[in-house]
Design a protein around this motif. Structure first.
Motif, PDB file in Angstrom:
ATOM      1  N   LEU A  28      -1.480-122.488 -45.552  1.00 54.53           N
ATOM      2  CA  LEU A  28      -0.230-122.714 -46.642  1.00 54.53           C
ATOM      3  C   LEU A  28      -0.824-122.984 -47.690  1.00 54.53           C
ATOM      4  O   LEU A  28      -0.614-122.640 -48.301  1.00 54.53           O
ATOM      5  CB  LEU A  28       0.892-123.969 -46.578  1.00 54.53           C
ATOM      6  CG  LEU A  28       1.724-123.205 -44.801  1.00 54.53           C
ATOM      7  CD1 LEU A  28       2.852-124.369 -45.050  1.00 54.53           C
ATOM      8  CD2 LEU A  28       2.303-122.390 -46.030  1.00 54.53           C
ATOM      9  N   SER A  31      -2.816-120.204 -48.621  1.00 58.84           N
ATOM     10  CA  SER A  31      -1.949-118.885 -49.488  1.00 58.84           C
ATOM     11  C   SER A  31      -1.504-119.680 -50.828  1.00 58.84           C
ATOM     12  O   SER A  31      -1.900-118.650 -51.951  1.00 58.84           O
ATOM     13  CB  SER A  31      -0.978-118.771 -48.387  1.00 58.84           C
ATOM     14  OG  SER A  31       0.477-119.651 -49.021  1.00 58.84           O
ATOM     15  N   LYS A  35      -2.328-117.171 -54.105  1.00 61.68           N
ATOM     16  CA  LYS A  35      -1.889-116.666 -54.953  1.00 61.68           C
ATOM     17  C   LYS A  35      -1.655-117.127 -57.064  1.00 61.68           C
ATOM     18  O   LYS A  35      -2.023-116.668 -57.144  1.00 61.68           O
ATOM     19  CB  LYS A  35       0.012-116.615 -54.559  1.00 61.68           C
ATOM     20  CG  LYS A  35       0.774-115.937 -55.247  1.00 61.68           C
ATOM     21  CD  LYS A  35       0.584-114.951 -55.469  1.00 61.68           C
ATOM     22  CE  LYS A  35       1.527-114.103 -54.489  1.00 61.68           C
ATOM     23  NZ  LYS A  35       1.284-112.572 -54.702  1.00 61.68           N
ATOM     24  N   VAL A  57      -3.323-114.015 -48.554  1.00 55.80           N
ATOM     25  CA  VAL A  57      -1.402-114.202 -48.691  1.00 55.80           C
ATOM     26  C   VAL A  57      -1.174-113.852 -47.879  1.00 55.80           C
ATOM     27  O   VAL A  57      -0.537-114.624 -46.889  1.00 55.80           O
ATOM     28  CB  VAL A  57      -0.870-114.238 -50.164  1.00 55.80           C
ATOM     29  CG1 VAL A  57       0.211-114.488 -50.135  1.00 55.80           C
ATOM     30  CG2 VAL A  57      -1.862-114.673 -51.796  1.00 55.80           C
ATOM     31  N   SER A  58      -1.425-112.460 -47.609  1.00 58.77           N
ATOM     32  CA  SER A  58      -0.407-111.808 -46.469  1.00 58.77           C
ATOM     33  C   SER A  58      -1.152-112.758 -45.471  1.00 58.77           C
ATOM     34  O   SER A  58      -0.243-112.862 -44.125  1.00 58.77           O
ATOM     35  CB  SER A  58      -0.066-110.034 -46.448  1.00 58.77           C
ATOM     36  OG  SER A  58       0.571-109.867 -45.543  1.00 58.77           O
ATOM     37  N   THR A  60      -2.122-115.306 -44.588  1.00 61.04           N
ATOM     38  CA  THR A  60      -2.677-117.105 -44.013  1.00 61.04           C
ATOM     39  C   THR A  60      -0.844-116.664 -44.536  1.00 61.04           C
ATOM     40  O   THR A  60      -0.364-117.723 -43.337  1.00 61.04           O
ATOM     41  CB  THR A  60      -2.930-117.342 -45.580  1.00 61.04           C
ATOM     42  OG1 THR A  60      -2.678-116.703 -46.814  1.00 61.04           O
ATOM     43  CG2 THR A  60      -4.167-117.367 -45.476  1.00 61.04           C
ATOM     44  N   ARG A  61      -0.348-116.607 -44.598  1.00 60.90           N
ATOM     45  CA  ARG A  61       1.231-116.763 -44.347  1.00 60.90           C
ATOM     46  C   ARG A  61       2.216-116.498 -43.551  1.00 60.90           C
ATOM     47  O   ARG A  61       2.625-117.320 -42.609  1.00 60.90           O
ATOM     48  CB  ARG A  61       2.221-116.076 -46.069  1.00 60.90           C
ATOM     49  CG  ARG A  61       2.375-117.423 -46.924  1.00 60.90           C
ATOM     50  CD  ARG A  61       3.168-116.135 -47.983  1.00 60.90           C
ATOM     51  NE  ARG A  61       3.085-116.661 -49.561  1.00 60.90           N
ATOM     52  CZ  ARG A  61       3.385-116.078 -50.602  1.00 60.90           C
ATOM     53  NH1 ARG A  61       4.283-115.556 -50.481  1.00 60.90           N
ATOM     54  NH2 ARG A  61       3.642-117.262 -51.428  1.00 60.90           N
ATOM     55  N   SER A  62       1.482-115.031 -42.377  1.00 60.15           N
ATOM     56  CA  SER A  62       1.811-114.644 -41.869  1.00 60.15           C
ATOM     57  C   SER A  62       1.567-115.780 -39.870  1.00 60.15           C
ATOM     58  O   SER A  62       2.392-116.081 -39.557  1.00 60.15           O
ATOM     59  CB  SER A  62       1.449-113.467 -41.222  1.00 60.15           C
ATOM     60  OG  SER A  62       1.380-112.907 -39.582  1.00 60.15           O
ATOM     61  N   ASP A  65       3.789-119.005 -40.228  1.00 54.98           N
ATOM     62  CA  ASP A  65       4.062-118.726 -39.446  1.00 54.98           C
ATOM     63  C   ASP A  65       3.952-119.218 -37.940  1.00 54.98           C
ATOM     64  O   ASP A  65       4.678-119.410 -37.059  1.00 54.98           O
ATOM     65  CB  ASP A  65       4.902-117.423 -39.588  1.00 54.98           C
ATOM     66  CG  ASP A  65       6.512-117.555 -38.701  1.00 54.98           C
ATOM     67  OD1 ASP A  65       7.270-117.889 -39.377  1.00 54.98           O
ATOM     68  OD2 ASP A  65       7.056-116.172 -38.765  1.00 54.98           O
TER      69      ASP A  65
END
Length: 160
Positions: A28, A31, A35, A57-58, A60-62, A65
């Motif tokens: 997190l 990300s 960003k 970003v894409s 690390t966010r995925s 989750d």
């Protein structure tokens, strides 16, 4: 209160939970770093770095989750609250304001390298208690290493 029953032994919950929570914080945080500099990068390589940051970003966010859901599946609540991330996050971050493209690249190399180092420790720590979590962490490590390599290649040859 345990809502979800764990499928791993009680003795494995602590090291696995710590590995997953630490990874969640790092992902997190990465990300947010990516960003922040995505919005503020300037310089001749603006566009390529701007787009590459979106990839980070894409990813690390995925991954965040997936890590949080793995934790929940094991009966270990994930903690992604802003105050938790802010208090536990220790990767290098950007300065305020505009950030030169070469500085963005160096920041991302350093932040990714630090996260990768910790991930490798967590891979080792989860080998015996939970090989499934270890496998997840190995996959995340591989992707972050790829991203680190791509940023590192941006500043070649190194400026003296």
């Amino acid at each position: 209160m345990t809502v979800v029953k764990s499928t791993i032994p009680e003795s494995a919950r602590q090291p696995v939970g710590e590995a997953l929570q630490g990874t969640l914080v790092d992902l997190l945080g990465l990300s947010l770093i990516a960003k922040q500099v995505h919005w503020n990068v300037v310089g001749p390589r603006f566009r390529s770095i701007h787009l590459q940051l979106d990839e980070v970003v894409s990813a690390t966010r995925s991954f965040a989750d997936t890590v949080a859901e793995r934790s929940a599946a094991l009966g270990i609540p994930a903690d992604g609250r802003p105050e938790t991330i802010a208090s536990a996050f220790t990767l290098p971050g950007p300065k305020e304001g505009w950030v030169r493209d070469s500085d963005v690249v160096q920041l991302m190399v350093e932040a990714l390298e630090a996260a990768i180092g910790r991930l490798r420790e967590r891979v080792e720590a989860t080998e015996k208690p939970d090989p499934v979590t270890q496998d997840l962490l190995i996959g995340i490590t591989a992707e972050l290493e790829k991203q680190r390599w791509m940023f590192d290649a941006e500043n070649w040859p190194k400026e003296d």
